[in-house]
Design a protein around this motif. Structure first.
Motif: not given
Length: 233
Positions: A176-185
């Protein structure tokens, strides 16, 4: 009442309605999507089993993760006695409902608001209950990413429990384009859960020693990052 005041009141009402709807709809979508991911994917490595064996014996511990794992981890570990800290934000309202559906125990407060009170409540809970795993996103609710904060170290010291670095990973994913680059499987995937060596913080550690433990936890978590990124290659 002026037109501007009426318009402001209308938008305020719509905003509150949207926030309430999000607390219902987003957790439902999350649960449905992650059910599909989990039940169509193959778990190639799961080192978490040793932690659940320990909690079954009544042991307490901290599982330290990067905030990037916020989507993949909860559903895959649902049903266990897991305590989590959730920020006092609008997003935190949504996350609290997601965790509730995973049968987790949520304590509200994060690095930006109510963190000290929530940390104290978490420490007290871990001292008075047995067989609980406390899940902590050690880079906080706002980052910077992959930079460990001191809260997890203080929790482990005060409660007298070990810290286990933990990493969840997927072969097919998007960030995801967030500060943490959240992983989306993605569904129809291959998943892996990595566990690092435990870190024990002595109760008499001073500030300089605690800082060393904080850096060591950060190093071990980033080692798991490298290990996970190379796992499917």
């Amino acid at each position: 009442m002026s037109d501007a005041q009426r318009k402001k009141k209308k938008y305020s009402w719509l905003r509150r309605l949207g926030q309430r709807a999000a607390v219902v709809i987003i957790p439902l979508l999350y649960n449905s999507y992650m059910w599909l991911v989990y039940h169509t994917s193959e778990i190639l490595l799961d080192e978490m089993s040793s932690l659940w064996e320990a909690t079954a014996r009544g042991e307490n511990m901290v599982a330290a993760v990067w905030h990037q794992d916020a989507i993949i981890s909860p559903f895959c570990q649902r049903g266990h006695a897991v305590l989590v800290m959730v920020s006092r934000s609008r997003l935190g309202d949504v996350l609290t409902e997601i965790f509730r559906r995973c049968h987790f125990i949520a304590i509200r407060g994060g690095s930006s608001k109510g963190g000290r009170e929530a940390l104290g409540e978490t420490i007290e809970y871990m001292k008075t209950h047995r067989g609980v795993l406390c899940g902590m996103a050690v880079d906080g609710s706002r980052g910077p990413a992959r930079k460990a904060k001191m809260g997890t170290i203080k929790l482990a010291q005060a409660a007298g429990i070990p810290i286990y670095p933990l990493r969840a990973w997927a072969k097919r994913k998007v960030h995801a384009p967030t500060w943490d680059q959240t992983l989306i499987p993605f569904p129809f995937n291959k998943l892996a859960f990595f566990l690092g060596e435990p870190l024990v913080v002595p109760p008499d550690s001073g500030y300089e020693e605690l800082e060393e433990f904080r850096r060591e936890l950060e190093r071990r978590l980033n080692e798991l990052v490298s290990k996970s990124e190379n796992f499917f290659r």
